[in-house]
Design an enzyme around this catalytic site. Structure first.
Site, short mmCIF file in Angstrom:
data_model
loop_
_atom_site.label_atom_id
_atom_site.label_comp_id
_atom_site.label_asym_id
_atom_site.label_seq_id
_atom_site.Cartn_x
_atom_site.Cartn_y
_atom_site.Cartn_z
N LEU A 94 38.30 49.22 32.01
CA LEU A 94 39.35 49.70 32.90
C LEU A 94 38.98 49.57 34.38
O LEU A 94 39.76 50.02 35.24
CB LEU A 94 39.67 51.17 32.59
N ARG A 95 37.82 48.99 34.66
CA ARG A 95 37.43 48.86 36.07
C ARG A 95 38.43 48.00 36.84
O ARG A 95 38.75 48.28 38.01
CB ARG A 95 36.02 48.30 36.19
N ALA A 96 38.95 46.95 36.21
CA ALA A 96 39.90 46.08 36.89
C ALA A 96 41.16 46.84 37.29
O ALA A 96 41.70 46.64 38.38
CB ALA A 96 40.26 44.89 35.99
#
Length: 687
Positions: free
Chosen positions: A274-276
């Site tokens: 979920l970093r993007a």
């Protein structure tokens, strides 16, 4: 000292300019990775950025530049006297390629910590970069553990120094910028993901823009101060816009519609984790503030995706980062269609697409239309004919047929490579001292595991506590120990000797003669070499490639960290002609000799891919054996991939492996589940 080159004076480079400015507005975006060929003003722009950032207030006497409005409660220089405040410019800290871990995080005097009980700590580069810019040139050439350390500090905003139970912690919040030339090797996907944004840069192919670049550079070199003065007003305006956007940022709202677009785009490109999504949300918010808005629009999401996703999408190891614009537009349209409310930004969206305004150009400045990317690649590599004489489909190892020939027969078309697969680990015997990697056993100062203790030869780096106490214990009565403190002397200290893994130079020597193509084996051979190239990529090796066919051996790929180039050269490799095996081995000997002068600590691994046949005269095979013994005398570790097939086999490849002092493995035994015998043999030799 000459004035720096102005940020606004750089011609073009719109995407890079925007990415840097967005990080200046919101450092939480996570930094910028700049990918591009040499000589594209990457470093110039990064160094110029620091001059645009507003000055900061710092606590007087604090080596860590603590903010007087919110001082770090755990600062090693605390508690602070907040009545003394100094104003200082935002610092730009550059990280050299050969930097050590202690230079980055700082060093702790372990001798004083144990003997005197004091924390004598010397801050490192992370402390110097706090509240400033940390610039890493050629970040892909840093050891992986150092890159991990830097990215962890950037993500947590703190740096930790741990030495045998003695800990020091300090704040380390900075704008992280890394530059790299992809030709010199890639970063691992896990490290790429830690950079917030990525930008591809290339020199413009437009003559007018190139002329403007040269004109400005010559003007700067002739009079740096005068040149900077002419651009002072645009610099002030851009700095003021950064300050305004920073003040507006907390007021920017991210609607459910915009958030749904962000998550839909990330899901569409199948990015891991979920970093993007988080980076895209922060980037879109910063874009809105940069454009003077308090609401995130579709154009912000579009631009954020183009900056935050190219290096995160799922791709093969040899694929360059990139984004499919059509797929991006489809994802944006579909997610917008799910929203029952009308799209707030309308059909035109109130701003230019694909980059947004950058506010960086002065009146009469350089061109800024369309970006400087230009053609994506240089000229294609056209492998030489090699002087092959075998007809298509005919083995060059056999005498020519009786019918007359009208002239030289051209090489056969390049065969496609078979699908790559996971190979078993090939290692160099013994213990090396090369650059950190993942292939062969090596002594190392970082990573790995402790194998024994030894007296330090220089400054104590990694204390071996148990061995130190054991060395000091027998002398405590003689030293007059009268309390709980341990009486230590310099000779008592022991440090850890650690063993880890190193990277190697893997030199492929590939037989491309007619005998390899006659039985339709080149596709399987290319698939095997491609698999080994992928393994070298994952293990951080340098690679080189020599091909031999016809009458000569060619260094198709000089030793490099860019395995992508090796894959491209392999795909284009033609076959045909005779088998100058001795020439291939002698070219390998010369290549390794020169590389040993450049990098004496990096040990080579020769991978010879052949069926063992040698043609070109009555002495062809004896010459090849002599060349193999020459390599063996130089201590070159070798593996021969035996490509011979058919019911009748001569065993020439295995015999050649004996002359090389290496191991022979059949082509169909390269897969990870079928090389146990070879690995055991190499391990026995290493022991």
């Amino acid at each position: 000292m000459s004035a720096r080159y102005p940020f606004t004076a750089v011609v073009g480079m719109d995407d890079l300019r925007l990415a840097l400015l967005l990080n200046a507005v919101s450092p939480q975006v996570g930094g910028v990775l700049v990918r591009g060929e040499k000589g594209t003003a990457k470093s110039t722009m990064v160094r110029a950025l620091a001059g645009l950032l507003p000055s900061i207030a710092a606590v007087g006497g604090c080596r860590f530049a603590c903010d007087p409005a919110a001082p770090d409660p755990g600062c090693p220089d605390g508690p602070h006297d907040l009545s003394v405040v100094r104003e200082q410019p935002t610092r730009l800290v550059e990280l050299p390629v050969g930097v050590s871990e202690d230079r980055i995080v700082g060093s702790l005097d372990l001798e004083r910590a144990l003997a005197e009980g004091v924390k004598a700590y010397e801050p490192g580069l992370l402390a110097a970069a706090h509240r400033g810019v940390l610039y890493i040139d050629e970040v892909n050439l840093l050891n992986d553990h150092l890159v991990d350390l830097l990215l962890d500090a950037a993500a947590m905003g703190q740096s930790y120094v741990e030495r045998e139970g003695v800990s020091v912690r300090h704040a380390a919040r900075f704008l992280l910028v890394g530059t790299m030339n992809p030709e010199e090797g890639e970063l691992r996907p896990q490290l790429l993901d830690r950079f917030g944004l990525t930008v591809e840069v290339a020199a413009t192919r437009e003559p007018v823009e190139r002329a403007e670049v040269v004109r400005r550079r010559l003007a700067y070199d002739a009079d740096p101060d005068g040149f900077a003065e002419r651009w002072a007003q645009p610099e002030k305006e851009l700095a003021a816009r950064i300050t305004t956007a920073q003040a507006l940022l907390p007021q920017v709202g991210l609607s459910d519609s915009a958030l749904r677009q962000i998550t839909a785009v990330c899901a569409s490109f199948e990015v891991d984790g979920l970093r993007a999504d988080i980076v895209m949300a922060r980037t879109a918010t910063a874009l809105a503030a940069w454009n003077g808005r308090t609401e995130v629009l579709t154009e912000d999401v579009r631009t954020a995706a183009r900056l935050a996703l190219p290096h995160r999408r799922r791709r093969n190891p040899f694929d360059a980062p990139g984004l499919d614009d059509e797929k991006l537009e489809d994802a944006l349209e579909q997610s917008a269609g799910e929203d029952p409310e009308p799209d707030p930004d309308g059909p035109d969206g109130g701003g230019p697409e694909g980059g947004g305004p950058d506010g960086g150009g002065p009146e009469g400045g350089g061109p800024d239309g369309g970006g400087p990317d230009g053609p994506s690649g240089g000229g294609q590599d056209a492998p030489g004919d090699g002087g092959g004489s075998a007809e298509p489909g005919e083995s060059a190892d056999q005498p020519p047929s009786g019918h007359p020939r009208s002239g030289p027969v051209p090489p056969q078309p390049a065969a496609p490579a078979a699908s790559p697969y996971r190979t078993r680990l090939l290692t160099v015997p013994g213990t090396g001292e090369g650059a950190s990697g993942r292939r062969s056993k090596a002594r190392t100062d970082s990573g790995g595991h402790t194998v024994r203790a030894a007296r330090p030869t220089g400054a104590l780096q990694r204390l071996h506590l148990a061995a130190t106490i054991q060395a000091a214990a027998p002398h405590q009565l003689a030293r007059g120990r009268d309390g709980r403190a341990l009486r230590l002397r310099h000779d008592d200290f022991r440090e850890q000797v650690r063993e880890g893994r190193e990277s190697n130079l893997v030199l492929f020597v590939v037989d491309a003669s007619g005998s390899m193509a006659a039985r339709q084996r080149m596709s399987a051979v290319k698939g095997a070499v491609l698999s080994l190239l992928m393994d070298a990529y994952q293990r951080r090796d340098k690679v080189g490639m020599i091909t031999f066919r016809g009458a000569e051996a060619v260094l198709a790929l000089p030793p490099t960290s860019s395995v992508e180039v090796g894959a491209a050269r392999l795909e284009q490799l033609p076959t045909g002609g005779r088998t100058p095996l001795a020439a291939g081995l002698l070219r390998a000997h010369e290549t390794l000799r020169l590389e040993r002068l450049r990098d004496p600590r990096r040990r080579p691994l020769l991978v010879l891919v052949t069926d063992g046949r040698a043609t070109g005269g009555p002495n062809a095979l004896p010459d090849a054996r002599r060349a193999a013994r020459l390599l063996a005398a130089q201590g070159v570790a070798a593996v021969v991939v035996d490509c011979e097939s058919g019911p009748v086999r001569l065993g020439l490849a295995a015999e050649l492996a004996g002359h090389l002092g290496g191991e022979a493995v059949r082509l169909d035994a390269l897969a990870a589940d079928s090389m146990t015998g070879m690995i055991r043999t190499i391990q026995r030799e290493a022991a």
